[in-house]
Design a protein around this motif. Structure first.
Motif, PDB file in Angstrom:
ATOM      1  N   SER A 116      -5.956  -2.732  -5.777  1.00 13.98           N
ATOM      2  CA  SER A 116      -6.715  -3.711  -5.000  1.00 13.98           C
ATOM      3  C   SER A 116      -5.921  -5.000  -4.914  1.00 13.98           C
ATOM      4  CB  SER A 116      -8.087  -3.961  -5.632  1.00 13.98           C
ATOM      5  OG  SER A 116      -8.789  -4.923  -4.859  1.00 13.98           O
ATOM      6  N   THR A 117      -5.741  -5.496  -3.700  1.00  8.55           N
ATOM      7  CA  THR A 117      -5.025  -6.758  -3.491  1.00  8.55           C
ATOM      8  C   THR A 117      -6.011  -7.827  -3.049  1.00  8.55           C
ATOM      9  OG1 THR A 117      -4.583  -6.203  -1.202  1.00  8.55           O
ATOM     10  CG2 THR A 117      -2.932  -5.548  -2.828  1.00  8.55           C
ATOM     11  N   GLN A 118      -5.657  -9.070  -3.287  1.00  5.90           N
ATOM     12  CA  GLN A 118      -6.564 -10.164  -2.906  1.00  5.90           C
ATOM     13  C   GLN A 118      -5.770 -11.429  -2.636  1.00  5.90           C
ATOM     14  OE1 GLN A 118      -8.941 -10.330  -6.529  1.00  5.90           O
ATOM     15  NE2 GLN A 118      -7.843 -12.141  -7.230  1.00  5.90           N
ATOM     16  N   TYR A 154      -4.139  -5.857  -8.316  1.00  4.22           N
ATOM     17  CA  TYR A 154      -4.680  -5.221  -9.514  1.00  4.22           C
ATOM     18  C   TYR A 154      -4.507  -3.706  -9.404  1.00  4.22           C
ATOM     19  CZ  TYR A 154      -6.861  -9.700 -10.627  1.00  4.22           C
ATOM     20  OH  TYR A 154      -7.074 -11.022 -10.914  1.00  4.22           O
ATOM     21  N   TRP A 170      -5.809  -0.332 -10.908  1.00  8.02           N
ATOM     22  CA  TRP A 170      -6.890   0.269 -11.686  1.00  8.02           C
ATOM     23  C   TRP A 170      -6.465   1.673 -12.123  1.00  8.02           C
ATOM     24  CZ3 TRP A 170     -12.148  -1.667 -12.145  1.00  8.02           C
ATOM     25  CH2 TRP A 170     -12.346  -2.918 -11.533  1.00  8.02           C
ATOM     26  N   GLN A 226     -16.121   0.379  -4.522  1.00  9.02           N
ATOM     27  CA  GLN A 226     -16.049  -0.850  -3.731  1.00  9.02           C
ATOM     28  C   GLN A 226     -17.364  -1.594  -3.870  1.00  9.02           C
ATOM     29  OE1 GLN A 226     -15.264  -0.634   0.734  1.00  9.02           O
ATOM     30  NE2 GLN A 226     -17.147  -1.830   0.657  1.00  9.02           N
ATOM     31  N   CYS A 241     -12.985  -9.224  -1.602  1.00  5.72           N
ATOM     32  CA  CYS A 241     -11.586  -9.661  -1.804  1.00  5.72           C
ATOM     33  C   CYS A 241     -10.667  -9.030  -0.765  1.00  5.72           C
ATOM     34  CB  CYS A 241     -11.101  -9.356  -3.214  1.00  5.72           C
ATOM     35  SG  CYS A 241     -10.636  -7.637  -3.468  1.00  5.72           S
ATOM     36  N   SER A 247     -10.202  -5.600  -0.376  1.00  8.10           N
ATOM     37  CA  SER A 247      -9.836  -4.214  -0.654  1.00  8.10           C
ATOM     38  C   SER A 247     -10.675  -3.682  -1.793  1.00  8.10           C
ATOM     39  CB  SER A 247      -8.342  -4.084  -0.984  1.00  8.10           C
ATOM     40  OG  SER A 247      -7.983  -4.975  -2.012  1.00  8.10           O
ATOM     41  N   GLY A 248     -10.951  -2.392  -1.745  1.00  9.26           N
ATOM     42  CA  GLY A 248     -11.653  -1.717  -2.821  1.00  9.26           C
ATOM     43  C   GLY A 248     -10.642  -1.143  -3.799  1.00  9.26           C
ATOM     44  N   LEU A 249     -11.040  -0.123  -4.513  1.00 14.63           N
ATOM     45  CA  LEU A 249     -10.098   0.602  -5.366  1.00 14.63           C
ATOM     46  C   LEU A 249      -9.398   1.617  -4.470  1.00 14.63           C
ATOM     47  CD1 LEU A 249     -11.776  -0.795  -7.555  1.00 14.63           C
ATOM     48  CD2 LEU A 249     -11.627   1.287  -8.913  1.00 14.63           C
TER      49      LEU A 249
END
Lengths: 334, 334, 334, 334
Positions: free
Chosen positions: B110-112, B137, B139, B224, B230, B232-234
């Motif tokens: 996931s990017t933010q 991130y 996961w 999600q 943010c 994006s989800g996983l």
């Protein structure tokens, strides 16, 4: 209420991680007040309190019923209050535990069409089209079964019965300064958020702008869909009970807490902006009180956050952003 | 898939109340196709199909994995498709039963921050403020336990584990005419709705604009939050399976159906407009297919409707309005 | 065009303050091309050019007329192009000087109502109300007097005559990547901005996303009110002429320049967001090219900035923010 | 003011086409009142009038100056009023001719950044980004030359001088019912519209909600760009003069009229909604008062309408839609 030993609500305890919320000293003998409201006010505003209570005290009362519920064009009865909470100062947070929301009528009313509601042009969304017809539905409430039934004679489903989920449309403090917002307005002061999460078992946190906080309540819905899109839920009246507390912390927008979630209610138009307010405050809550870094809080809330669209019909729309408490770190000993 | 006797999806049956949805004649022996995608496309557009299937056929495949998932700045792999469904004509509705969404990797990303996401200024919401820092991130997915875990070393919660709820971010047909929308766009054609309800067990209905419908899919999220705030989800890849059908009815926006709900996914900015689209279409669905008068449908949907905020980050935001099927009248014999 | 000595447009010169815009070397003998368009395209997209020109060259052509102008429900003729400008590379800026916009028909058409236009619910603003009636007005153009006249037999003013102010609704480059936007879309690539400032004497700057820029034009309005609120201006066709240039600078959104103003055209829904885009880019322009600090540019643009609402009817709305050039510092010698 | 023979403003005359606006009988000897304000109020609300005037009377006064103008964080002085206009009843329209707006100070102040303004996140548009720096610019006013000059030492343009165009940011009646809106709010009652067209020579029409109308004014800008994007214009004080009238017609939103235009000021967020309000009311004005059919009015306003973006910074944004009076049919003899 002899023997009552006041303690801050679990929410208030929960809020102590980074900087301790200093609760007011509990009044030795917390009381239970019974208020039978006789007058309702059309605005949320600073005015003479109808009752003063101490932190820890319980208020048992009811919401107002009036002509609006009885016939088309009838006058709205207004909200009950203001209740003055001793010791609450501007900059504090008022804590309101909702102990009871129990409908006390056998009917509920929902109106739609005209110039109010999300799916018709309203006072803020003007269009040239002809008006969508006004209608008024009277729901029958079965308070034993906790269901509501409406006749739909023009539809294949001749009648529909739904479960009741009572909630309070309006809980508020007096807004900042000399402003007086009509009963339809939500905002930083709470107000007409029409949030289904304002129900029995929820704790509401409201920013205090005036000495005594000056708490108002009213507009019970026996049930309501997300967004309250036609402009009204199953509008009725109810027996209600609240326990009050005060903490010495400042919040910018109303917060809610129940067994499952930390929540923030943001109000703005359009809905995107209400939702942003709610999430930015929720991220701030996680950062300030629960030891998350700002980027981490943003990431986590994005993966486990829940949104409830409270209303898309009032002068400001309300979105509730929720964070599941199971992802909070364990409280630390100071 | 010998012995398979094709039947229209339950959703399609459900949609037969007022005017019968005429399903295409089922192909005698429905087949199961296995597609190993090797190329992804960056747009939803009419182009040569990679596979043709018949109504009733099942497609087993997987979504694409690529550089985007491996390193910052990596290229998005694009979407799989288009799949041509025999006999689907413009004006029809494509029925896609989602039979499987099973993550097939051990990580999700996931990017933010930067210029994408609901809580930072993006390409549509410009402000003068300095940029919020970008972060990425990774996961870890436990596909047995169906959980995802992320390290948050800078936070009091050093790591968080959440349940997985796999969903498909993008399911689409080729959009109307010669338009080609990049993979980030949702719309009437479906696309990047990022709706958590597009998951195993859901049936998706999409309007058909081109001969063969030309179905695309990709962008699986292992989990999600509402709104995908943010940005994006996983994000990961998955094994997927679909069964296709076609009905001779026209819809304006994507519809979803699962065991509990009829749903419409509206996409627009701001979110209020997406929500209005979804509710107006949902009211139309109840009126056209389930014998409600227009005012009655408006009333009922207002009291029992559920809203899921799918995304508030894509070029258009997506809101899903849901109607609980338990309030539908029993199907009538024609 | 012997004897023509190409020079960058005044706009390009103007843009040289902080970092010199390096214009491509002018072609020795700039040419004037005459294009008689025979085909129109329904999308802005990268496709084979119909003509290649060199920087400094002039193109004389006309916009397309078709069935849409002749009868209700008629097909839109599409836009002319793409024109390839030699040497334009992704990341460059295309400079288009508008030398001529001269209506070449005796009528113009404006349609309204139905599901298009700012004051009726459209594909993005759904409501339950009945449709506002469609209507189609044919304006008579007097090309000598430069006026347009419409009959309004049902009104006290039986007919109204207004001055013509011809403008080009759509000027575009091919959008980034493989996207193809229908002719109704404005965006970063220009497109259907419906900006009244795109007229004779204005220079348009467009970001280049593909080799050769791939310029499109069409949709002339003989006149149009701010916002084009009914959904169409006095739609007609015209003789047009452009001179092209290329500068090695990157811009994010279309810019315009005339004798009086620097302008940026931002496109988004809702209009607030379009306006923010335009102003943030305008502030950036002043900072990057004219030596203003960011706070000073914000202050000055707030006191002397002018906003033109271009359209509030297309898939994205367009706002043009203008800065009067008289407040620019004098150009400095490098 | 002996010998004064009161006549309804030109605007009121203009408004008589379809149904005659019945002006109150003019008071025999209209007076000129001179008010030296000593106290300002922070809200627009029904309260005891500071002065009562008769229709036809002129009020000469000044706007308030206070700590806000002197130093950062200083308190806003509030607005002058309320002025009670004899005979004005709920449902009437108050007519305010602006006879004079003449700055009476040698400086003006503009603040920007922080959490107020269109290009930074404000109380309604929350984002996670760091705050844009606050700044405060003091402009020097030359009241002979009617120019304002600001130093910009950090910019290539070391100072800029602009022409003054004085306007009144806030003109209001007491809002409906018991509501009290803070001085930053615009709305149906007028208020902080920050519309540059509220200037000398303009007539303002405001709906009357309370006996006596209860008129307020304040917040003069020596100049202001469209949208007032940084959140403030050249804020100063001024000598002002108004002549009051009352007509027995009901309007929904503030209207303006000058030599050139009929105007409506709509206030809402987002800006698209403010603009729709303004145009729908403008169409209604043309239909009700000037004999246009509804479709014809829609068509004409779309081709000749002008939009001024008044503010995009206040709690509600304000858009002014203008119709050039030259296209009105000649008044008819009844």
């Amino acid at each position: 209420m002899p023997g009552f030993s006041w303690r801050p609500s679990r929410g208030a305890v929960r809020l102590t991680f980074v900087v301790a919320w200093v609760a007011l000293a509990p009044v030795a003998g917390a009381e239970t007040h019974r208020l039978k409201p006789t007058v309702g006010y059309p605005t949320f505003a600073a005015r003479e309190p109808v009752l003063t209570v101490a932190p820890g005290d319980v208020l048992e009362s009811e919401t107002l019923w009036g002509a609006w519920y009885e016939n088309p064009g009838g006058k709205w009865p207004g909200e009950v209050g203001p209740i003055r909470i001793e010791g609450a100062q501007p900059g504090d947070t008022l804590v309101v535990e909702i102990l009871k929301v129990k409908p006390n009528r056998d009917t509920a009313v929902s109106t739609q069409g005209g110039t109010f509601g999300a799916l018709v042009p309203d006072s803020g969304t003007a269009f040239l089209n002809d008006m969508f017809p006004r209608a008024r539905y009277v729901w029958r409430l079965d308070r034993e079964a906790m269901t509501g039934t409406v006749d739909l004679p023009g539809s294949a489903a001749k009648a529909v019965t739904i479960p009741l989920r009572p909630m309070i449309g309006r809980v508020a403090v007096a807004p900042e300064g000399a402003e007086a917002f009509g009963g339809l307005w939500p905002g930083r002061f709470g107000g007409n958020m029409d949030a289904a999460d304002v129900r029995e078992g929820t704790t509401v946190y409201l920013p205090v702008f005036h000495e005594g906080a000056l708490f108002y309540f009213g507009d019970v819905h026996a049930a309501q869909g997300d967004g309250e899109v036609c402009g009204s839920g199953l509008e009725t009246s109810a027996e209600v009970a609240f326990r009050f507390g005060v903490v010495r912390r400042t919040i910018a927008w109303p917060r809610l807490e129940d067994a499952e979630h930390l929540m923030v209610a943001g109000s703005a138009r359009p809905l995107s902006d209400a939702l942003r307010i709610a999430f930015v405050e929720l991220v701030g809550w996680l950062v300030d009180e629960h030891g998350f870094s700002r980027p981490d809080a943003y990431q986590l809330v994005s993966q486990v956050g829940v949104v409830r669209v409270a209303n898309v019909v009032d002068p400001l729309y309300t979105a509730v952003a929720k964070f599941p408490k199971r992802y909070l770190p364990p409280p630390q000993t100071p």
